[in-house]
Write an enzyme that holds these catalytic residues in place. Structure first.
Site, PDB file in Angstrom:
ATOM      1  N   HIS A  11       0.837  -1.204   0.000  1.00 27.80           N
ATOM      2  CA  HIS A  11       0.000   0.000   0.000  1.00 27.80           C
ATOM      3  C   HIS A  11       0.868   1.249   0.000  1.00 27.80           C
ATOM      4  CE1 HIS A  11      -2.298  -3.348   1.658  1.00 27.80           C
ATOM      5  NE2 HIS A  11      -3.388  -2.739   1.218  1.00 27.80           N
ATOM      6  N   PRO A 100      -6.495  -5.352  10.872  1.00 30.55           N
ATOM      7  CA  PRO A 100      -7.952  -5.344  10.941  1.00 30.55           C
ATOM      8  C   PRO A 100      -8.392  -3.940  11.387  1.00 30.55           C
ATOM      9  CG  PRO A 100      -7.023  -7.258  12.073  1.00 30.55           C
ATOM     10  CD  PRO A 100      -5.896  -6.304  11.813  1.00 30.55           C
ATOM     11  N   HIS A 246      -4.060   3.207  -3.374  1.00 30.77           N
ATOM     12  CA  HIS A 246      -4.234   2.610  -2.047  1.00 30.77           C
ATOM     13  C   HIS A 246      -3.452   1.307  -1.885  1.00 30.77           C
ATOM     14  CE1 HIS A 246      -6.136   0.592   1.359  1.00 30.77           C
ATOM     15  NE2 HIS A 246      -6.307  -0.426   0.543  1.00 30.77           N
ATOM     16  N   GLU A 395     -18.796  -4.680  23.716  1.00 38.55           N
ATOM     17  CA  GLU A 395     -17.947  -5.868  23.854  1.00 38.55           C
ATOM     18  C   GLU A 395     -16.691  -5.762  22.990  1.00 38.55           C
ATOM     19  OE1 GLU A 395     -21.161  -5.930  23.025  1.00 38.55           O
ATOM     20  OE2 GLU A 395     -22.188  -6.912  24.699  1.00 38.55           O
ATOM     21  N   HIS A 445     -23.090 -17.639  31.329  1.00 34.30           N
ATOM     22  CA  HIS A 445     -24.308 -18.015  30.599  1.00 34.30           C
ATOM     23  C   HIS A 445     -23.896 -18.837  29.381  1.00 34.30           C
ATOM     24  CE1 HIS A 445     -25.468 -14.923  33.349  1.00 34.30           C
ATOM     25  NE2 HIS A 445     -26.745 -15.039  33.047  1.00 34.30           N
ATOM     26  N   HIS A 457     -29.633 -16.231  22.958  1.00 35.46           N
ATOM     27  CA  HIS A 457     -28.663 -16.069  24.037  1.00 35.46           C
ATOM     28  C   HIS A 457     -27.910 -17.362  24.362  1.00 35.46           C
ATOM     29  CE1 HIS A 457     -30.474 -12.222  24.455  1.00 35.46           C
ATOM     30  NE2 HIS A 457     -29.882 -11.937  25.607  1.00 35.46           N
ATOM     31  N   ARG A 503     -24.657 -20.028  34.226  1.00 34.32           N
ATOM     32  CA  ARG A 503     -25.639 -19.235  34.963  1.00 34.32           C
ATOM     33  C   ARG A 503     -26.268 -20.103  36.055  1.00 34.32           C
ATOM     34  NH1 ARG A 503     -31.544 -18.710  34.346  1.00 34.32           N
ATOM     35  NH2 ARG A 503     -32.120 -16.786  35.421  1.00 34.32           N
TER      36      ARG A 503
HETATM   37  C1  TPP Z   1     -11.779  -4.950   9.424  1.00 33.97           C
HETATM   38  C2  TPP Z   1     -11.179  -4.784   8.062  1.00 33.97           C
HETATM   39  N1  TPP Z   1     -11.979  -4.842   6.991  1.00 33.97           N
HETATM   40  C3  TPP Z   1     -11.466  -4.735   5.753  1.00 33.97           C
HETATM   41  C4  TPP Z   1     -10.123  -4.575   5.566  1.00 33.97           C
HETATM   42  C5  TPP Z   1      -9.543  -4.511   4.165  1.00 33.97           C
HETATM   43  N2  TPP Z   1      -9.107  -3.132   3.898  1.00 33.97           N
HETATM   44  C6  TPP Z   1      -7.828  -2.759   4.021  1.00 33.97           C
HETATM   45  S1  TPP Z   1      -7.622  -1.117   3.794  1.00 33.97           S
HETATM   46  C7  TPP Z   1      -9.261  -0.880   3.519  1.00 33.97           C
HETATM   47  C8  TPP Z   1      -9.861   0.470   3.305  1.00 33.97           C
HETATM   48  C9  TPP Z   1      -8.943   1.432   2.700  1.00 33.97           C
HETATM   49  O1  TPP Z   1      -9.385   2.732   2.891  1.00 33.97           O
HETATM   50  P1  TPP Z   1      -8.810   3.643   4.043  1.00 33.97           P
HETATM   51  O2  TPP Z   1      -9.095   3.020   5.332  1.00 33.97           O
HETATM   52  O3  TPP Z   1      -9.324   5.001   3.825  1.00 33.97           O
HETATM   53  O4  TPP Z   1      -7.252   3.603   3.819  1.00 33.97           O
HETATM   54  P2  TPP Z   1      -6.447   4.420   2.732  1.00 33.97           P
HETATM   55  O5  TPP Z   1      -7.041   4.072   1.405  1.00 33.97           O
HETATM   56  O6  TPP Z   1      -6.606   5.839   3.075  1.00 33.97           O
HETATM   57  O7  TPP Z   1      -5.045   3.928   2.872  1.00 33.97           O
HETATM   58  C10 TPP Z   1      -9.943  -2.088   3.592  1.00 33.97           C
HETATM   59  C11 TPP Z   1     -11.398  -2.240   3.352  1.00 33.97           C
HETATM   60  C12 TPP Z   1      -9.317  -4.531   6.715  1.00 33.97           C
HETATM   61  N3  TPP Z   1      -7.993  -4.379   6.657  1.00 33.97           N
HETATM   62  N4  TPP Z   1      -9.870  -4.603   7.936  1.00 33.97           N
END
Ligand code: TPP
Length: 649
Positions: A11, A100, A246, A395, A445, A457, A503
């Site tokens: 990226h 993530p 990106h 959570e 639970h 649940h 529970r």
């Molecule tokens: C929870 C999650 N969902 C999906 C992705 C896959 N993913 C990586 S970057 C991105 C979005 C890119 O847009 P942005 O957050 O604006 O980053 P930028 O393009 O500015 O680098 C996604 C959907 C991920 N890394 N984590």
């Protein structure tokens, strides 16, 4: 650009756009020592937009961490120091694993809480030995993810003044312009959370960035968000402001054009101007100086407050205080039937005085999960030192905050909710396992045994799916005595542990008659054998269903079938025992019946193809729990029948 190009994946766009921000932050504000990334009072920096990892790795190289230009050339390669996303414990300087989206924001909140709490507990007048900021960079994706909402809301509530986030407002995600899906006014949203919010209209305006950071640091009663308008792929004539910048290499031609457009002095890949490098490398000396100034401060603290210093050091090392195990209570027949959640609350309260690093709470279910330490204050905006946490109905935020506290150091965080809602925090639970953090989940639970609340649940697949997470340890105790042992095991363990609790009340298992609960430490142990002769069949179970196999074992006995009853509270602890021990509990060649009020998938490993798993492959129902057990076939009669069939009787 060059590293992504060479790796042929990665990226480039966000590292390019945020280079000026990284420059201002790492050369003028962030307090760190590249020669000692572990300095405890360093500022923490979290790249929540983990995909932009090359930004972080570049800065590590430039400032003099143990990351070389060669490492940058091996971006995303097997065992290189520069994996695709930042990985905790792998690259020096990486504070937490990100990738993530949204998790890094939650982790940052946890780090800021950890700092505030340790500072409140350990600092003394004139001796602010724990006194650092936590910074994060969040992208559009981080801001869209729910976990960042939850954690940011909690951070605003707690008024975490040393938390400073940057929102990289570049209007671009993978599918294109954010206008496709995102119309939030993020700045106002954060204001509504109680954050101090500023905007920097041009990510290349170093002085504006500098001023905003200076201002954010001066605001001590609110977390800060700095919204930075940037242009992804800045400098690239054809890819700036496009989704193409990106997540794919720019291409050799575009890199050349970009370097020309930026007036970069060389077109050679990975060329770094020696003067620029020398300028950045001053940060190594600066860092060493900052740390040694702090060390002097710390030495004075240690001289004035030796016992506090020793305690702080113990907590940061992760050692437990001597004698804590002596506080673990024993349960006797006189305690009667006790739900394992209730037993857990008793154990937690008993050990709490000697395990001060064990702090946490629940996602608004404290009275159901029995996770309050009685008499201890709650954490609040006014008292960051409180040990009872009210995470709110968040959570996922709770899980992410726990990880941040854990990687910061000084804590064994625990977080509680109903087992069914482990699904709401699963991405953070998984990351705790990826990072091998010592965090404790109290999940109550735990089955259809919760009764009337019904199928929404009642966990079914949760036990098997949690057991499937590598490095994760799940313990489902069968009675109060095993619950006490479960806490012992959880505190001694080093990775993430879930205590899975009922529970409903559980009968007392008389240890004068049955195997000792200390067997829990080995994951599984023999509770009962036939009075005479070798067993012909093994009944294995966990938690509330152990009572069923004990009854079945007796019934079989009366019908002339010799059965062994095995309690298996933890598949993972059992799997880590020697083969000799495992074979001594589950002798080779003996057919097996497993019983658990949950999806049976995870039991196949122990039961094998010639045994029987009794479990649930359907959702539960709303009714008094004993009736549900009957209707769904979790009965002594069925266990007895299955065992008899296996031994051909
Ligand atoms: C929870 C999650 N969902 C999906 C992705 C896959 N993913 C990586 S970057 C991105 C979005 C890119 O847009 P942005 O957050 O604006 O980053 P930028 O393009 O500015 O680098 C996604 C959907 C991920 N890394 N984590």
């Amino acid at each position: 650009m060059d590293a992504v190009q060479k790796a042929d994946s990665g990226h480039p766009g966000t590292p390019m756009a945020l280079a000026p921000l990284a420059y201002v932050l790492w050369t003028r504000h962030l307090r760190y020592n590249p020669r000692n990334p572990e300095w405890i009072d360093r500022d923490r920096f979290v790249l929540s937009a983990g995909h932009a990892s090359m930004l972080l790795y570049s800065v590590f190289y430039l400032t003099g961490y143990d990351v070389t230009l060669d490492d940058l050339k091996h971006f995303r390669q097997w065992e290189s120091k520069t994996p695709g996303h930042p990985e905790f414990g792998y690259t020096p300087g990486v504070e937490t694993t990100t990738g993530p989206l949204g998790q890094g924001v939650g982790n940052s909140v946890g780090m800021a809480i950890a700092e505030a709490q340790l500072g409140t507990i350990f600092n003394r007048a004139g001796h602010a030995v724990i006194d650092h900021h936590t910074y994060f960079i969040a992208s559009d994706g981080d801001m869209m993810e729910g976990v960042s909402h939850e954690a940011s809301s909690y951070a605003g509530h707690l008024r975490l003044g040393k938390l400073i986030g940057f929102y990289d407002d570049n209007h671009i995600t993978i599918e294109g312009d954010t206008s496709l899906t995102f119309s939030d006014d993020t700045a106002r949203r954060y204001e509504a959370y109680g954050w101090h919010v500023q905007r920097v209209e041009d990510a290349n305006d170093l002085e504006a960035l500098d001023a905003a950071i200076t201002q954010a640091k001066s605001v001590s009663n609110k977390p800060s968000l700095i919204v930075v308008r940037s242009h992804i792929g800045y400098g690239s004539p054809h890819k700036v402001d496009t989704a193409e910048a990106h997540g794919s290499p720019l291409g050799a031609d575009e890199i050349r054009l970009t370097k020309e457009a930026l007036g970069y002095p060389s077109l050679e890949p990975f060329w770094v101007d020696p003067g620029a490098l020398a300028h950045w490398r001053q940060m190594s000396d600066r860092g060493a100086r900052l740390e040694s100034e702090w060390q002097e401060k710390y030495d004075a603290y240690k001289a004035a407050y030796p016992s506090e210093a020793a305690e702080l050091e113990r907590r940061l090392r992760g050692d437990l205080l001597d004698g804590w195990e002596d506080l673990i209570p024993s349960f006797t027949a006189e305690n009667g039937s006790v739900a394992s959640r209730a037993a857990s609350g008793i154990v937690l309260n008993a050990i709490a005085p000697k395990v001060p690093e064990l702090v946490g709470g629940s996602a608004d279910l404290a009275s159901s999960t029995n996770t309050i330490v009685k008499g201890a204050p709650s954490i609040s905006a006014e008292n960051h030192g409180g040990r009872n946490f009210h995470f709110g109905i968040r959570e996922h935020g709770m899980g992410s905050v726990m990880n941040g506290m854990s990687v910061h150091g000084g804590f064994i965080p625990y977080g509680a909710t109903f087992l069914i809602f482990s699904d709401y925090m699963r991405p953070s639970v998984r990351l705790a396992a990826v990072m091998n953090r010592h965090v404790i989940y109290v999940y109550t639970h735990d089955s259809i045994g919760l009764g009337e609340d019904g199928p929404t649940h009642q966990p079914i697949e949760q036990l098997s799916t949690l057991r499937a997470i590598p490095g994760f340890t799940l313990i489902r105790p069968a009675d109060a005595s095993e619950t006490a042992e479960a806490w012992r095991a959880a505190l001694k363990h080093k990775g993430p542990v879930a205590l899975v609790l009922t529970r409903q009340k559980l009968g007392f298992i008389d240890r004068a008659k049955y195997g000792a609960a200390s067997g829990l430490a080995k994951g599984a142990y023999v509770l009962a054998d036939p009075p005479a002769g070798n067993p012909e069949v093994v009944l294995i179970s966990s938690g509330s269903e152990v009572a069923l196999i004990l009854e079945a074992q007796q019934k079989l006995e009366s019908e002339g079938v010799r059965a062994r009853a095995v309690s298996m509270p933890s598949h993972e602890l059992f799997a880590s025992q020697t083969k000799e021990y495992r074979d001594s509990v589950l002798p080779l060649g003996l057919k097996r019946v497993s019983v658990e009020a949950a999806h049976p998938m995870s039991w196949n490993r122990w039961v094998g193809s010639d045994g029987v798993t009794i479990g649930l492959e359907r959702f539960g129902a709303s009714a008094p729990y004993k009736e549900i057990y009957e209707h769904l076939g979790l009965t002594v009669a069925r266990i007895v029948d299955a065992a008899k069939q296996l031994v051909n009787r």
